[in-house]
Design a protein around this motif. Structure first.
Motif, PDB file in Angstrom:
ATOM      1  N   UNK A  16       0.864  -1.185   0.000  1.00  0.00           N
ATOM      2  CA  UNK A  16       0.000   0.000   0.000  1.00  0.00           C
ATOM      3  C   UNK A  16       0.898   1.231   0.000  1.00  0.00           C
ATOM      4  N   UNK A  17       0.887   1.964  -1.115  1.00  0.00           N
ATOM      5  CA  UNK A  17       1.799   3.090  -1.303  1.00  0.00           C
ATOM      6  C   UNK A  17       1.078   4.434  -1.326  1.00  0.00           C
ATOM      7  N   UNK A  18      -0.092   4.496  -0.716  1.00  0.00           N
ATOM      8  CA  UNK A  18      -0.910   5.693  -0.861  1.00  0.00           C
ATOM      9  C   UNK A  18      -0.285   6.928  -0.213  1.00  0.00           C
ATOM     10  N   UNK A  19       0.648   6.738   0.717  1.00  0.00           N
ATOM     11  CA  UNK A  19       1.303   7.882   1.357  1.00  0.00           C
ATOM     12  C   UNK A  19       2.725   8.115   0.817  1.00  0.00           C
ATOM     13  N   UNK A  20       3.078   7.507  -0.298  1.00  0.00           N
ATOM     14  CA  UNK A  20       4.472   7.522  -0.732  1.00  0.00           C
ATOM     15  C   UNK A  20       5.002   8.919  -1.049  1.00  0.00           C
ATOM     16  N   UNK A  21       4.129   9.873  -1.368  1.00  0.00           N
ATOM     17  CA  UNK A  21       4.580  11.229  -1.682  1.00  0.00           C
ATOM     18  C   UNK A  21       4.574  12.158  -0.476  1.00  0.00           C
ATOM     19  N   UNK A  22       4.218  11.613   0.692  1.00  0.00           N
ATOM     20  CA  UNK A  22       4.201  12.417   1.914  1.00  0.00           C
ATOM     21  C   UNK A  22       5.274  11.898   2.862  1.00  0.00           C
ATOM     22  N   UNK A  23       6.512  12.325   2.620  1.00  0.00           N
ATOM     23  CA  UNK A  23       7.631  11.961   3.483  1.00  0.00           C
ATOM     24  C   UNK A  23       8.379  13.222   3.887  1.00  0.00           C
ATOM     25  N   UNK A  24       9.133  13.114   4.983  1.00  0.00           N
ATOM     26  CA  UNK A  24       9.727  14.304   5.596  1.00  0.00           C
ATOM     27  C   UNK A  24      11.175  14.027   6.021  1.00  0.00           C
ATOM     28  N   UNK A  25      11.913  15.118   6.160  1.00  0.00           N
ATOM     29  CA  UNK A  25      13.302  15.031   6.599  1.00  0.00           C
ATOM     30  C   UNK A  25      13.367  14.915   8.125  1.00  0.00           C
ATOM     31  N   UNK A  26      14.560  14.701   8.653  1.00  0.00           N
ATOM     32  CA  UNK A  26      14.749  14.618  10.099  1.00  0.00           C
ATOM     33  C   UNK A  26      14.500  15.983  10.736  1.00  0.00           C
ATOM     34  N   UNK A  27      14.248  15.972  12.033  1.00  0.00           N
ATOM     35  CA  UNK A  27      13.882  17.212  12.718  1.00  0.00           C
ATOM     36  C   UNK A  27      15.025  18.220  12.793  1.00  0.00           C
ATOM     37  N   UNK A  28      16.259  17.768  12.577  1.00  0.00           N
ATOM     38  CA  UNK A  28      17.367  18.723  12.633  1.00  0.00           C
ATOM     39  C   UNK A  28      17.594  19.437  11.303  1.00  0.00           C
ATOM     40  N   UNK A  29      16.774  19.108  10.296  1.00  0.00           N
ATOM     41  CA  UNK A  29      16.817  19.821   9.019  1.00  0.00           C
ATOM     42  C   UNK A  29      15.682  20.841   8.980  1.00  0.00           C
ATOM     43  N   UNK A  30      15.806  21.880   8.126  1.00  0.00           N
ATOM     44  CA  UNK A  30      14.773  22.920   8.087  1.00  0.00           C
ATOM     45  C   UNK A  30      13.403  22.373   7.700  1.00  0.00           C
ATOM     46  N   UNK A  31      12.357  23.046   8.174  1.00  0.00           N
ATOM     47  CA  UNK A  31      10.988  22.673   7.808  1.00  0.00           C
ATOM     48  C   UNK A  31      10.846  22.692   6.291  1.00  0.00           C
ATOM     49  N   UNK A  32      10.203  21.664   5.771  1.00  0.00           N
ATOM     50  CA  UNK A  32       9.964  21.605   4.333  1.00  0.00           C
ATOM     51  C   UNK A  32      11.092  21.008   3.537  1.00  0.00           C
ATOM     52  N   UNK A  33      12.201  20.595   4.190  1.00  0.00           N
ATOM     53  CA  UNK A  33      13.296  19.955   3.468  1.00  0.00           C
ATOM     54  C   UNK A  33      12.790  18.694   2.775  1.00  0.00           C
ATOM     55  N   UNK A  34      13.398  18.331   1.642  1.00  0.00           N
ATOM     56  CA  UNK A  34      12.951  17.115   0.945  1.00  0.00           C
ATOM     57  C   UNK A  34      12.938  15.916   1.874  1.00  0.00           C
ATOM     58  N   UNK A  35      11.889  15.128   1.784  1.00  0.00           N
ATOM     59  CA  UNK A  35      11.732  14.010   2.692  1.00  0.00           C
ATOM     60  C   UNK A  35      12.595  12.819   2.325  1.00  0.00           C
ATOM     61  N   UNK A  36      12.843  11.976   3.310  1.00  0.00           N
ATOM     62  CA  UNK A  36      13.514  10.705   3.058  1.00  0.00           C
ATOM     63  C   UNK A  36      12.589   9.856   2.189  1.00  0.00           C
ATOM     64  N   UNK A  37      13.077   9.393   1.060  1.00  0.00           N
ATOM     65  CA  UNK A  37      12.236   8.675   0.120  1.00  0.00           C
ATOM     66  C   UNK A  37      11.788   7.337   0.696  1.00  0.00           C
ATOM     67  N   UNK A  38      10.547   6.972   0.423  1.00  0.00           N
ATOM     68  CA  UNK A  38      10.022   5.665   0.814  1.00  0.00           C
ATOM     69  C   UNK A  38      10.135   4.753  -0.407  1.00  0.00           C
ATOM     70  N   UNK A  39      11.201   3.961  -0.509  1.00  0.00           N
ATOM     71  CA  UNK A  39      11.387   3.163  -1.726  1.00  0.00           C
ATOM     72  C   UNK A  39      10.318   2.088  -1.858  1.00  0.00           C
ATOM     73  N   UNK A  40       9.865   1.883  -3.086  1.00  0.00           N
ATOM     74  CA  UNK A  40       8.898   0.818  -3.350  1.00  0.00           C
ATOM     75  C   UNK A  40       9.604  -0.528  -3.271  1.00  0.00           C
TER      76      UNK A  40
END
Length: 409
Positions: A208-232
């Protein structure tokens, strides 16, 4: 005298009510009575569907071809757009004969299990899990086998746990990343290890990949930083593609929960069988909604990024504020829009004259005394946890968590 037959079939009568919808409905009923309830229960974005998508739907209503039946498997243009997305985001090249458009991701989940399972077949079900998965498995005649990973594992199951749970009846592994309810995301290494194990053991995978485009960076990076990719899992282990069904949809990424457009992607034989089922079950999805989904997948993506950044901001707030409460341990989710705090430290203590011993009792206490709605862990697996969605406005989110801070001070 003949014993009367049950009015409702045992199969349907055994289905558990959706706990997330039940809590959300209760919260809305209290709000309608004038109570200032803040609900963290619903798993849907609070944003409006992007305007260009709405405009595409409005235009589609005036085209008579959208007033008629179309192929049960979906409009060819939409399936082409889904194929392009699947290649882009999941690393899998497919033809449109490997795609079915469904009435939301939930129908895709049910059809995937119904297509693969015979009575008694076992499904490895990582827990915590979305409340619908075990019900869909049982409706298809299968047996859910829970494999639990707690907060100490960041809610990520291991190959060793899966090995221990597998039997001769195991046919399917469910793989969900990012997760509902925990927001946990498997790393590339973890995904590869699990995928290689599934492939070596001849298992089918439903992912189930319905959230695959909603990923986030670690908290020590700025808000909105590219998220850690969820590989299929099919990108991590290409050999699995012939035994994997991917489930996805536009609901979460594009704030389109009410439009009811999801899809299944998989091997030709499995998709053909599922298409036969859908032709009798529901036929085609609303053509207007399909036209809207085409606009979502092929149109500008700037609003998607705006929503993702807002979720990231809220994620940071709710994790920080929940972890200020003595007795709550809230891991930082890397995806979706949920937190799943461990609340065992609050159980067995007295709050406002009540001593909850389960997260179900704790959720009732919170709703009654703090007017905050959260879904108890019993809906997703073992007791001792709460699911809170941060897909609500910033002000309500902060006020809701501060109510919890005051209640448990």
């Amino acid at each position: 005298m003949t014993t009367p037959l049950p009015r409702v079939s045992r199969r349907i009568g055994a289905i558990a009510e959706s706990a997330t919808l039940k809590v959300d409905s209760k919260a809305k009923a209290l709000q309608a009575q004038g109570r200032p309830v803040i609900s963290f229960a619903a798993g849907e974005p609070d944003f409006a569907t992007p305007e260009h998508i709405v405009e595409a739907a409005a235009s589609a209503t005036h085209d008579p071809k959208n007033h008629r039946y179309t192929p049960a498997v979906g409009l060819p243009d939409l399936r082409e757009a889904i194929a392009a997305k699947t290649l882009r985001d999941s690393g899998l090249e497919v033809g449109i004969n490997q795609i079915i458009v469904t009435n939301g991701g939930k129908q895709a989940v049910y059809q995937a299990f119904a297509t693969l399972l015979d009575p008694g077949d076992e499904v490895l079900l990582p827990a915590p899990y979305w409340t619908t998965y075990p019900e869909a498995i049982k409706l298809a005649g299968g047996v859910p086998v829970e494999v639990f990973a707690g907060s100490d594992q960041d809610y990520l199951v291991t190959v060793e746990q899966l090995k221990a749970a597998r039997t001769d009846r195991t046919k399917v592994l469910l793989f969900v990343s990012p997760s509902n309810p925990t927001g946990a995301v498997y790393s590339a290494e973890q995904t590869t290890a699990i995928g290689e194990w599934a492939e070596a053991n001849g298992l089918w995978v439903i992912t189930d990949e319905i959230y695959q485009n909603l990923t986030y960076a670690s908290l020590d990076e700025p808000v909105g930083s590219p998220g850690a990719r969820a590989p299929s899992i099919v990108e991590a282990v290409p050999a699995l593609a012939d035994r994997t069904i991917l489930v996805n949809g536009v609901a979460k990424t594009y704030a389109m929960t009410g439009w009811r457009v999801g899809w299944m992607v998989g091997p030709v034989d499995a998709i053909k069988a599922a298409a036969n089922l859908q032709s009798h079950l529901s036929s085609n999805v609303s053509n207007v909604s399909q036209r809207a989904a085409i606009a979502a997948l092929t149109g500008p993506q700037d609003t998607v990024e705006t929503m993702r950044q807002a979720f990231d901001r809220r994620r940071r707030t709710i994790v920080t504020e929940l972890n200020k409460i003595d007795g709550i341990v809230c891991p930082t989710p890397e995806g979706a829009f949920y937190v799943y705090p461990d609340v065992t430290g609050l159980l067995g203590k007295t709050w406002g004259g009540v001593t909850p011993t389960t997260s179900l009792e704790l959720a009732d206490l919170i709703l009654d005394q703090a007017e905050v709605a959260a879904v108890p862990g019993e809906a997703f697996g073992p007791s001792g946890y709460l699911r809170l969605s941060y897909a609500l406005g910033d002000a309500n989110l902060l006020e809701g968590v501060q109510r919890l801070q005051r209640l448990f001070a």
